[in-house]
Design an enzyme around this catalytic site. Structure first.
Site, PDB file in Angstrom:
ATOM      1  N   SER A  35       0.843  -1.291   0.030  1.00 48.57           N
ATOM      2  CA  SER A  35      -0.005   0.358   0.372  1.00 48.57           C
ATOM      3  C   SER A  35       0.491   1.801  -0.162  1.00 48.57           C
ATOM      4  CB  SER A  35      -0.699  -0.026   0.827  1.00 48.57           C
ATOM      5  OG  SER A  35      -2.627  -0.820   1.227  1.00 48.57           O
TER       6      SER A  35
ATOM      7  N   LYS B 153       0.187   3.758  -3.366  1.00 47.12           N
ATOM      8  CA  LYS B 153      -1.017   3.917  -2.964  1.00 47.12           C
ATOM      9  C   LYS B 153      -0.398   5.604  -3.169  1.00 47.12           C
ATOM     10  CE  LYS B 153      -3.831   0.336  -1.391  1.00 47.12           C
ATOM     11  NZ  LYS B 153      -4.794   0.053  -0.094  1.00 47.12           N
TER      12      LYS B 153
ATOM     13  N   TYR C  88      -3.583  -2.687 -10.681  1.00 51.89           N
ATOM     14  CA  TYR C  88      -3.286  -2.295  -8.921  1.00 51.89           C
ATOM     15  C   TYR C  88      -2.859  -3.472  -8.434  1.00 51.89           C
ATOM     16  CZ  TYR C  88      -5.693  -2.059  -4.140  1.00 51.89           C
ATOM     17  OH  TYR C  88      -5.738  -1.620  -2.602  1.00 51.89           O
TER      18      TYR C  88
ATOM     19  N   TYR D   2      -4.174   3.194   7.719  1.00 56.19           N
ATOM     20  CA  TYR D   2      -5.285   2.731   8.020  1.00 56.19           C
ATOM     21  C   TYR D   2      -6.056   2.437   9.303  1.00 56.19           C
ATOM     22  CZ  TYR D   2      -2.149  -0.384   5.599  1.00 56.19           C
ATOM     23  OH  TYR D   2      -1.674  -1.045   4.091  1.00 56.19           O
TER      24      TYR D   2
ATOM     25  N   VAL E  77       1.351  -3.498   3.882  1.00 54.43           N
ATOM     26  CA  VAL E  77       1.287  -4.922   5.280  1.00 54.43           C
ATOM     27  C   VAL E  77       2.373  -5.616   4.597  1.00 54.43           C
ATOM     28  CG1 VAL E  77      -0.985  -4.904   5.217  1.00 54.43           C
ATOM     29  CG2 VAL E  77       0.066  -6.147   3.406  1.00 54.43           C
TER      30      VAL E  77
END
Length: 308
Positions: free
Chosen positions: A68, A71, A193, A244, A262
């Site tokens: 992530s 992103k 993605y 998160y 993660v």
């Protein structure tokens, strides 16, 4: 905020020594099988200053799955290429729910709460795909240029593992498409993605690649990627939404904009001074690296370098 002078190499050595008892704590991301087998006692940390000098400790040159963290870079490219109309399709508020939750999407008519939960990142990738025609390759090339490492690449095993266990992401994407918030075919979007999340980088690569956020939007070559305002906006969303549903705890302990993945990595920004990257695979219940958060906490405590 203090700005130095600091002996960064010595500081990182001290941080590593202080958090050593925590290395190996937590649990690697077992729901992605390719990540579950990573050596749990790995730890690396790197710092890149505004001029591109890099300091590191431990496994700071070891590539790992960024997940992530990418992103942030997709968001920057989508804003740079397409402007702030993106914010009509994705919000900027903390979610308070797990990163793959469907609950809020139904309440909020297919508009994700922020660009760093999976739903929001899918919208950003969809936007980047429409703008560039090849979102994952565009992102990889950007990361190669900013890190100065032309060898960066995708991990096909991780991408395949995510694809095989990607039913929740597919559900999220189809759900948003039903509200008209996805422009590209969902299967193609998911492929980009998953490739995006599979990019491997080291702490050194990440710290260098993230320097544009410390340099108020300036790329490594001195050209402008983002306006100062856009760089500020991304840093702000990182601070409030980047870890998160533990962003409040991260802001409380670390006091810097940060984005975790993660795979056990975290990138953090000291605006106007430097970028940090830390990696240790053991995760807490929210999906953040146990030793990584502790290391950033220790760094800001020792230096006084936070945004507060």
């Amino acid at each position: 905020m203090e700005t130095g002078p600091f002996d960064y190499a010595a500081l990182l050595e001290q941080v590593a020594a202080d958090v050593a008892p925590l290395v190996g704590s937590g649990t690697p991301a077992e729901y992605i099988p390719a990540l579950a087998t990573v050596e749990p006692r790995s730890f690396g940390m790197a710092l890149a200053d505004l001029d591109g000098n890099v300091f590191g400790v431990g496994d700071w040159r070891t590539p790992f799955s960024t997940q992530s963290i990418t992103k942030v870079f997709s968001l920057a490219l989508a804003l740079a290429e397409g402007g702030d109309t993106l914010w009509e399709r994705v919000g900027r508020e903390p979610s308070g729910n797990p990163f793959n939750s469907l609950v809020q999407l139904e309440y909020e008519s297919g508009i994700p709460r922020n660009p760093f939960i999976n739903a929001g990142a899918l919208v950003v990738t969809d936007r980047l795909q429409s703008l560039t025609g090849d979102a994952s390759s565009e992102l990889l090339e950007f990361l190669r240029q900013e890190s100065g490492n032309p060898g960066l690449g995708f991990d096909a095993e991780v991408a395949a593992s995510e694809q095989a266990h990607g039913d929740r992401n597919a559900a999220v994407a189809h759900f948003m498409a039903s509200y008209g918030n996805i422009d590209n075919p969902v299967p193609a979007l998911l492929e980009h993605y998953f490739w995006q999340c599979s990019i491997e980088m080291s702490c050194a690569d990440l710290a260098l690649a993230g320097r544009f956020l410390a340099r108020h939007g300036l790329r490594a070559d001195g050209s402008r990627l983002l306006t100062r305002s856009e760089a500020k906006q991304i840093n702000a969303v990182m601070l409030t939404c980047g870890t998160y549903d533990a962003a409040g705890e991260f802001a409380y302990r670390v006091g810097l904009p940060g984005k975790s993945g993660v795979g056990g990595g975290i990138v953090a920004v000291v605006p106007g001074l430097c970028t940090l990257a830390v990696w240790s695979p053991g995760l807490d219940a929210q999906g953040n690296s146990v030793a990584g958060v502790a290391a950033l906490d220790r760094f800001t405590t020792l230096t006084g370098l936070s945004v507060f």
